[in-house]
Design a protein around this motif. Sequence first.
Motif, mmCIF file in Angstrom:
data_model
loop_
_atom_site.group_PDB
_atom_site.id
_atom_site.type_symbol
_atom_site.label_atom_id
_atom_site.label_comp_id
_atom_site.label_asym_id
_atom_site.label_seq_id
_atom_site.Cartn_x
_atom_site.Cartn_y
_atom_site.Cartn_z
ATOM 1 N N SER A 60 -0.153 14.190 1.909
ATOM 2 C CA SER A 60 1.003 13.308 1.787
ATOM 3 C C SER A 60 0.554 11.897 1.458
ATOM 4 O O SER A 60 -0.629 11.547 1.570
ATOM 5 C CB SER A 60 1.831 13.284 3.083
ATOM 6 N N MET A 61 1.529 11.107 1.063
ATOM 7 C CA MET A 61 1.333 9.676 0.864
ATOM 8 C C MET A 61 2.564 8.990 1.429
ATOM 9 O O MET A 61 3.687 9.468 1.257
ATOM 10 C CB MET A 61 1.175 9.329 -0.624
ATOM 11 N N LEU A 62 2.337 7.865 2.099
ATOM 12 C CA LEU A 62 3.420 7.061 2.638
ATOM 13 C C LEU A 62 3.660 5.863 1.736
ATOM 14 O O LEU A 62 2.755 5.428 1.003
ATOM 15 C CB LEU A 62 3.074 6.571 4.047
ATOM 16 N N ALA A 63 4.833 5.296 1.829
ATOM 17 C CA ALA A 63 5.145 4.094 1.049
ATOM 18 C C ALA A 63 4.143 2.988 1.366
ATOM 19 O O ALA A 63 3.721 2.255 0.465
ATOM 20 C CB ALA A 63 6.574 3.634 1.337
ATOM 21 N N SER A 64 3.725 2.885 2.613
ATOM 22 C CA SER A 64 2.740 1.856 2.975
ATOM 23 C C SER A 64 1.386 2.118 2.328
ATOM 24 O O SER A 64 0.673 1.179 1.958
ATOM 25 C CB SER A 64 2.599 1.757 4.500
ATOM 26 N N ASP A 65 1.011 3.398 2.158
ATOM 27 C CA ASP A 65 -0.225 3.732 1.437
ATOM 28 C C ASP A 65 -0.118 3.267 -0.011
ATOM 29 O O ASP A 65 -1.050 2.690 -0.567
ATOM 30 C CB ASP A 65 -0.480 5.248 1.430
ATOM 31 N N TRP A 66 1.023 3.552 -0.622
ATOM 32 C CA TRP A 66 1.236 3.184 -2.020
ATOM 33 C C TRP A 66 1.180 1.670 -2.195
ATOM 34 O O TRP A 66 0.569 1.165 -3.133
ATOM 35 C CB TRP A 66 2.568 3.734 -2.517
ATOM 36 N N ALA A 67 1.793 0.939 -1.279
ATOM 37 C CA ALA A 67 1.869 -0.510 -1.373
ATOM 38 C C ALA A 67 0.492 -1.172 -1.293
ATOM 39 O O ALA A 67 0.297 -2.255 -1.856
ATOM 40 C CB ALA A 67 2.775 -1.076 -0.279
ATOM 41 N N THR A 68 -0.471 -0.527 -0.652
ATOM 42 C CA THR A 68 -1.791 -1.125 -0.505
ATOM 43 C C THR A 68 -2.792 -0.675 -1.569
ATOM 44 O O THR A 68 -3.925 -1.142 -1.578
ATOM 45 C CB THR A 68 -2.378 -0.815 0.885
ATOM 46 N N ARG A 69 -2.366 0.200 -2.477
ATOM 47 C CA ARG A 69 -3.280 0.666 -3.543
ATOM 48 C C ARG A 69 -3.506 -0.445 -4.554
ATOM 49 O O ARG A 69 -2.571 -1.128 -4.964
ATOM 50 C CB ARG A 69 -2.682 1.881 -4.264
ATOM 51 N N SER A 70 -4.729 -0.588 -4.983
ATOM 52 C CA SER A 70 -5.041 -1.642 -5.957
ATOM 53 C C SER A 70 -4.717 -1.225 -7.383
ATOM 54 O O SER A 70 -4.648 -2.070 -8.279
ATOM 55 C CB SER A 70 -6.519 -2.005 -5.866
ATOM 56 N N ASP A 71 -4.514 0.089 -7.624
ATOM 57 C CA ASP A 71 -4.265 0.558 -8.990
ATOM 58 C C ASP A 71 -2.793 0.812 -9.271
ATOM 59 O O ASP A 71 -2.459 1.450 -10.252
ATOM 60 C CB ASP A 71 -5.064 1.834 -9.258
ATOM 61 N N THR A 72 -1.891 0.330 -8.423
ATOM 62 C CA THR A 72 -0.462 0.564 -8.641
ATOM 63 C C THR A 72 0.146 -0.517 -9.495
ATOM 64 O O THR A 72 -0.365 -1.564 -9.685
ATOM 65 C CB THR A 72 0.301 0.629 -7.297
#
Length: 190
Positions: free
Chosen positions: A178-190
């Motif tokens: 899984s991935m959480l919105a908080s995981d996505w928000a901290t990704r440097s490649d987003t």
Amino acid sequence: MNATSGFSLKPTLRGERVTLRPFTEADVPTMVEILSDPDVLHFTGAPDDDETADSALHAWYTSRNDQTDRLDLAVVNRANGEVVGEVVLHEWDPANQNCRFRTLIGPKGRDRGLGTEATRLIVGHGFTHVGLHRIALSVYDFNPRARRVYEKVGFVAEGIEREVLRHRGEWVDATAMSMLASDWATRSDT
């Protein structure tokens, strides 16, 4: 935006290599071809003798844009305009703001980063435009290529689903991710 309106709207998402867009009737023959590919059948866990009728696939793909509880988008290779697969957010749980993700990429779209970019685009859309909190998936143990893509995008392994599939005479495990919105928000490649 909430997930009800988010899944009702069928966006077109553009990356460097792929465009994700709603399916059209013209895409059906290509999807029939992709879904008959032995690797697609294997990696999705479909039976080897799966011969879903063209009419059923036609009905399926021409009804995707009418669905308000899921988002099915065609993956188009921007280099040549060909549909190479699909990405899907489905099994929406509105109370918990989560859903599941699945994808398949046919032979003309493999080994060039198209699936990775398509996954990033739809996951990003789910978190930033739909307002999802969590996106989950399962990947069969015999599909390490897909697992590498999911890990690269930011999905985290949560556990093993033991012997979840009987495939080619053997029991197969899957990894729940899984991935959480908080995981996505901290990704440097987003």
